[in-house]
Design an enzyme around this catalytic site. Structure first.
Site, PDB file in Angstrom:
ATOM      1  N   LYS A   9      14.151  -2.263   1.074  1.00  0.00           N
ATOM      2  CA  LYS A   9      14.520  -2.763  -0.255  1.00  0.00           C
ATOM      3  C   LYS A   9      14.320  -1.686  -1.335  1.00  0.00           C
ATOM      4  O   LYS A   9      15.168  -1.524  -2.201  1.00  0.00           O
ATOM      5  CB  LYS A   9      13.696  -4.012  -0.622  1.00  0.00           C
ATOM      6  CG  LYS A   9      13.927  -5.191   0.320  1.00  0.00           C
ATOM      7  CD  LYS A   9      13.292  -6.462  -0.211  1.00  0.00           C
ATOM      8  CE  LYS A   9      11.777  -6.395  -0.326  1.00  0.00           C
ATOM      9  NZ  LYS A   9      11.056  -6.219   0.956  1.00  0.00           N
ATOM     10  N   ARG A  84       9.764 -14.475  -4.513  1.00  0.00           N
ATOM     11  CA  ARG A  84       9.104 -14.436  -3.209  1.00  0.00           C
ATOM     12  C   ARG A  84       8.960 -15.831  -2.615  1.00  0.00           C
ATOM     13  O   ARG A  84       8.514 -15.970  -1.495  1.00  0.00           O
ATOM     14  CB  ARG A  84       7.681 -13.927  -3.353  1.00  0.00           C
ATOM     15  CG  ARG A  84       7.373 -12.438  -3.344  1.00  0.00           C
ATOM     16  CD  ARG A  84       7.657 -11.709  -2.100  1.00  0.00           C
ATOM     17  NE  ARG A  84       6.661 -10.744  -1.714  1.00  0.00           N
ATOM     18  CZ  ARG A  84       6.632  -9.466  -2.096  1.00  0.00           C
ATOM     19  NH1 ARG A  84       7.513  -8.981  -2.904  1.00  0.00           N
ATOM     20  NH2 ARG A  84       5.702  -8.659  -1.626  1.00  0.00           N
ATOM     21  N   ARG A 123       5.006   4.543   6.433  1.00  0.00           N
ATOM     22  CA  ARG A 123       5.535   4.729   5.067  1.00  0.00           C
ATOM     23  C   ARG A 123       4.568   5.509   4.191  1.00  0.00           C
ATOM     24  O   ARG A 123       3.350   5.330   4.256  1.00  0.00           O
ATOM     25  CB  ARG A 123       5.791   3.356   4.451  1.00  0.00           C
ATOM     26  CG  ARG A 123       6.221   3.405   2.997  1.00  0.00           C
ATOM     27  CD  ARG A 123       6.933   2.162   2.582  1.00  0.00           C
ATOM     28  NE  ARG A 123       6.056   1.003   2.481  1.00  0.00           N
ATOM     29  CZ  ARG A 123       6.497  -0.209   2.163  1.00  0.00           C
ATOM     30  NH1 ARG A 123       7.783  -0.414   1.946  1.00  0.00           N
ATOM     31  NH2 ARG A 123       5.661  -1.222   2.086  1.00  0.00           N
ATOM     32  N   ARG A 155       0.322   3.798   0.747  1.00  0.00           N
ATOM     33  CA  ARG A 155      -0.068   2.647  -0.064  1.00  0.00           C
ATOM     34  C   ARG A 155      -1.290   2.000   0.569  1.00  0.00           C
ATOM     35  O   ARG A 155      -1.343   1.858   1.780  1.00  0.00           O
ATOM     36  CB  ARG A 155       1.069   1.619  -0.100  1.00  0.00           C
ATOM     37  CG  ARG A 155       2.092   1.901  -1.151  1.00  0.00           C
ATOM     38  CD  ARG A 155       3.298   1.001  -1.010  1.00  0.00           C
ATOM     39  NE  ARG A 155       2.987  -0.429  -0.911  1.00  0.00           N
ATOM     40  CZ  ARG A 155       3.927  -1.382  -0.971  1.00  0.00           C
ATOM     41  NH1 ARG A 155       5.194  -1.052  -1.133  1.00  0.00           N
ATOM     42  NH2 ARG A 155       3.601  -2.647  -0.870  1.00  0.00           N
ATOM     43  N   ARG A 167       1.244  -9.831   5.403  1.00  0.00           N
ATOM     44  CA  ARG A 167       2.369  -9.805   4.453  1.00  0.00           C
ATOM     45  C   ARG A 167       3.651 -10.240   5.144  1.00  0.00           C
ATOM     46  O   ARG A 167       4.472 -10.942   4.557  1.00  0.00           O
ATOM     47  CB  ARG A 167       2.504  -8.404   3.845  1.00  0.00           C
ATOM     48  CG  ARG A 167       1.426  -8.137   2.795  1.00  0.00           C
ATOM     49  CD  ARG A 167       1.159  -6.657   2.575  1.00  0.00           C
ATOM     50  NE  ARG A 167       2.318  -5.928   2.124  1.00  0.00           N
ATOM     51  CZ  ARG A 167       2.547  -4.639   2.399  1.00  0.00           C
ATOM     52  NH1 ARG A 167       1.698  -3.955   3.139  1.00  0.00           N
ATOM     53  NH2 ARG A 167       3.616  -4.054   1.947  1.00  0.00           N
TER      54      ARG A 167
HETATM   55  P1  AMP Z   1       5.795  -5.178  -2.407  1.00  0.00           P
HETATM   56  O1  AMP Z   1       5.773  -3.799  -2.985  1.00  0.00           O
HETATM   57  O2  AMP Z   1       7.041  -5.948  -2.812  1.00  0.00           O
HETATM   58  O3  AMP Z   1       5.537  -5.195  -0.934  1.00  0.00           O
HETATM   59  O4  AMP Z   1       4.592  -5.975  -3.105  1.00  0.00           O
HETATM   60  C1  AMP Z   1       3.252  -5.553  -2.946  1.00  0.00           C
HETATM   61  C2  AMP Z   1       2.315  -6.692  -3.280  1.00  0.00           C
HETATM   62  O5  AMP Z   1       2.493  -7.100  -4.649  1.00  0.00           O
HETATM   63  C3  AMP Z   1       2.535  -7.966  -2.482  1.00  0.00           C
HETATM   64  O6  AMP Z   1       1.875  -7.931  -1.219  1.00  0.00           O
HETATM   65  C4  AMP Z   1       1.925  -9.022  -3.416  1.00  0.00           C
HETATM   66  O7  AMP Z   1       0.515  -8.969  -3.387  1.00  0.00           O
HETATM   67  C5  AMP Z   1       2.366  -8.509  -4.788  1.00  0.00           C
HETATM   68  N1  AMP Z   1       3.690  -9.061  -5.176  1.00  0.00           N
HETATM   69  C6  AMP Z   1       4.855  -8.360  -5.350  1.00  0.00           C
HETATM   70  N2  AMP Z   1       5.856  -9.161  -5.742  1.00  0.00           N
HETATM   71  C7  AMP Z   1       5.337 -10.421  -5.813  1.00  0.00           C
HETATM   72  C8  AMP Z   1       5.864 -11.691  -6.154  1.00  0.00           C
HETATM   73  N3  AMP Z   1       7.157 -11.849  -6.483  1.00  0.00           N
HETATM   74  N4  AMP Z   1       5.016 -12.763  -6.118  1.00  0.00           N
HETATM   75  C9  AMP Z   1       3.717 -12.628  -5.795  1.00  0.00           C
HETATM   76  N5  AMP Z   1       3.157 -11.450  -5.455  1.00  0.00           N
HETATM   77  C10 AMP Z   1       3.941 -10.343  -5.454  1.00  0.00           C
END
Ligand code: AMP
Length: 208
Positions: A9, A84, A123, A155, A167
């Site tokens: 993404k 989400r 990653r 990360r 996740r």
């Molecule tokens: P990502 O970079 O999209 O994998 O997001 C990293 C982390 O940010 C996730 O594991 C959640 O803890 C938080 N996060 C990101 N987007 C959301 C969302 N839309 N709702 C809730 N938590 C989020």
């Protein structure tokens, strides 16, 4: 844009934003910046992000409402990592409706679980601009970002296999139902996310 962690993404979001001249917004990125800058938001979301749990909807929706009403979103935007879950999707619809607009489409990048895991565990990301790399496709110079010379690191939430699996579980439980949600609205565009970034991008462009 929907898809499990490691579906591409972030990579595809940057390509789409550049080609179509829209602003790419990733909630995960907003949270990581806030944590790095030790802002009030960062302190609130740290425990959730580090544990691979979802930040509470109310807070996430507040952040996205703020972000989507900024000037740079007036000519279009691409959302990566939001919504989400169905609650967030409904809140997004209501927000856009209030502004007399609506989503044009929901792209879902589909990859098998083992591809997701391999991509996430290898990653690396630029700590300055967020550009993604992989241990098998590193920057040209010594973990220094090709774009901005920032330091390329892992990360924290990608480090532990258990957190990554948590996740992915959350994706299947809470986010995957959004495929039906957008399918019912006639907005879903399912894209095969396997292959090189260029191959996947051509498929997306063909759909768009
Ligand atoms: P990502 O970079 O999209 O994998 O997001 C990293 C982390 O940010 C996730 O594991 C959640 O803890 C938080 N996060 C990101 N987007 C959301 C969302 N839309 N709702 C809730 N938590 C989020």
């Amino acid at each position: 844009m929907l898809g499990p962690q490691g579906a591409g993404k972030g990579t595809q979001g940057a390509l789409i934003a550049a080609k179509y001249g829209v602003t790419s917004i990733a909630t995960g990125e907003i949270f990581r910046w806030a944590i790095k800058g030790k802002t009030a938001l960062g302190l609130k979301v740290l425990e959730y992000v580090d544990a691979g749990r979802l930040v509470p909807d109310e807070l996430t929706i507040e952040v996205i409402t703020d972000r989507l009403t900024a000037d740079d979103c007036m000519d279009g935007f691409l959302l990566d990592g939001f919504p989400r879950n169905v609650g967030q999707a409904r809140a997004l619809d209501a927000l856009l409706d209030d502004h007399g607009t609506a989503l044009d489409g929901a792209i879902v990048l589909e990859v098998p679980e083992e591809v997701s895991l391999r991509r996430i565990l290898g990653r690396r990301a630029c700590s300055n601009c967020g550009r993604n790399y992989h241990v098998d496709a590193p920057p040209e110079k010594n973990w220094t970002c090709d774009e901005c010379q920032g330091e390329v690191v892992e990360r924290t939430d990608d480090h532990e296999e258990e957190t990554v699996k948590q996740r992915l579980r959350l994706y299947h439980e809470q986010t995957e139902p959004l495929k039906n949600y957008y399918e019912d609205k006639g907005l879903l565009k399912a894209i095969d996310g396997e292959g090189s970034p260029d191959e996947v991008f051509s498929r997306i462009v063909a759909e768009l």
